[in-house]
Scaffold this motif. Sequence first.
Motif, short mmCIF file in Angstrom:
data_model
loop_
_atom_site.label_atom_id
_atom_site.label_comp_id
_atom_site.label_asym_id
_atom_site.label_seq_id
_atom_site.Cartn_x
_atom_site.Cartn_y
_atom_site.Cartn_z
N LEU A 1 0.83 -1.20 0.00
CA LEU A 1 0.00 0.00 0.00
C LEU A 1 0.87 1.26 0.00
O LEU A 1 0.62 2.20 -0.78
N ILE A 2 1.89 1.31 0.83
CA ILE A 2 2.74 2.49 0.95
C ILE A 2 3.56 2.72 -0.31
O ILE A 2 3.77 3.85 -0.75
N THR A 3 3.99 1.62 -0.95
CA THR A 3 4.94 1.72 -2.06
C THR A 3 4.28 1.79 -3.44
O THR A 3 4.79 2.46 -4.34
N CYS A 4 3.15 1.13 -3.60
CA CYS A 4 2.48 1.06 -4.92
C CYS A 4 2.12 2.47 -5.41
O CYS A 4 1.73 3.34 -4.63
N LYS B 1 -1.41 -5.05 -6.44
CA LYS B 1 -0.98 -6.44 -6.36
C LYS B 1 -0.37 -6.99 -7.64
O LYS B 1 0.09 -8.12 -7.66
N ILE B 2 -0.38 -6.22 -8.73
CA ILE B 2 0.12 -6.74 -10.01
C ILE B 2 1.33 -5.98 -10.54
O ILE B 2 2.02 -6.46 -11.44
N LEU C 1 7.11 -7.98 -6.22
CA LEU C 1 8.40 -8.25 -5.58
C LEU C 1 8.34 -8.15 -4.06
O LEU C 1 9.04 -8.89 -3.35
N ILE C 2 7.50 -7.26 -3.54
CA ILE C 2 7.33 -7.17 -2.08
C ILE C 2 6.76 -8.48 -1.55
O ILE C 2 7.18 -8.98 -0.49
N GLU C 3 5.82 -9.05 -2.27
CA GLU C 3 5.23 -10.34 -1.86
C GLU C 3 6.32 -11.41 -1.75
O GLU C 3 6.28 -12.26 -0.85
N LYS C 4 7.29 -11.36 -2.66
CA LYS C 4 8.37 -12.35 -2.65
C LYS C 4 9.52 -11.94 -1.74
O LYS C 4 10.47 -12.71 -1.55
N GLY C 5 9.45 -10.72 -1.18
CA GLY C 5 10.53 -10.24 -0.32
C GLY C 5 11.76 -9.81 -1.08
O GLY C 5 12.87 -9.86 -0.55
N GLY C 6 11.58 -9.36 -2.34
CA GLY C 6 12.74 -9.05 -3.17
C GLY C 6 12.71 -7.68 -3.82
O GLY C 6 13.33 -7.50 -4.88
N TYR C 7 12.01 -6.72 -3.24
CA TYR C 7 11.97 -5.38 -3.82
C TYR C 7 13.07 -4.54 -3.18
O TYR C 7 13.14 -4.43 -1.94
N SER C 8 13.90 -3.91 -4.02
CA SER C 8 15.11 -3.25 -3.52
C SER C 8 14.84 -2.10 -2.57
O SER C 8 15.64 -1.81 -1.67
#
Length: 327
Positions: free
Chosen positions: A50-53, A60-61, A67-74
């Motif tokens: 929510l904060i980043t999108c 969610k897409i 990537l946040i869902e997978k824990g891999g957003y820089s």
Amino acid sequence: MANISGLVKTTGAYKIVKGDKENGRLSHAYFLLAHDGEYLTDYLKAFAKLITCKEIDACKICRSCRLIEKGGYSDVIFLPKNGETVTVDDVNFLIEESYIKPIESDKKLFVITNAQTMSAVVQNKLLKTLEEPPANVHILIGSTSEFPILQTVKSRVKRIEIGGYSDQVLYETLIKEYPDGDKLRGAIACGDGTVGMAIALYGDAKLSLITDLAVDMLVNMKSSREVLKYSNKITSAKVDLNEFLSITELLLRDMLAGFSGKADLIKNLSSYEKLKTAQGYSVGAIIYALDKITEAYKRKKFNAGDGMLLEWLLFQILEGKFKWQKS
């Protein structure tokens, strides 16, 4: 997996942060109190999206949401880095990293999970950054309890809370994945309003045992001479008294619904078929028994012994039957 994201979006906490974002007033730091420790990280991921999108609501897409869902957003960094305890090294890393500009987004978000594990030393080290974070840096702190959190930390963040969900919301969320409706209702009734507890109890073999014991007691206990017999039977099964009280309350409410001609309100249909054979229960007797269960909860809070409390309750259930038969 339970639709945690969908559940979170229904909460007041989510609506608060969404409103802040919509008005261009995202707080530099949020403290999320969530009592469902099993899914705390999933709750935090929903808020991180929510904060980043770039959309007002998390889509969610997009790349960041996926990537946040997978824990891999820089630009969204989850702490602790190792294990479950937040350490001084984690906070040092946060402080140093907060001065490095985001790579893909217009903001950088640090997400601290299991904040209840932070020592006073760790929390004090975080204070300056919480009070004056670099531009475009946000911190999201998640905890299952606020008691270990220092007041100096809480005074520098915006507090939001996710409490328990209603039985109906949990049922509608979980029924597709956990299709035994009677078992699921019993698990939810014995739980604390959280997804984690409902799922744990659904998979607990003792839940069926407790239900069978409660049905047996309600149907077959007919005299005060049998109170000790059933009390011993329940105690020897080593069941949790709170769970027994919850299940018995659920069964009595089903009886009340059935006897009042409101079959659509019955939650455990298979058990109700057995309960229909119970003799001596009137609507008044059932309401009396429900009142005594409420009293039993209160007595338990004042450290009444489980064995004596159980015997007292069984006597009260019998007394209600006889009292309302005479009235």
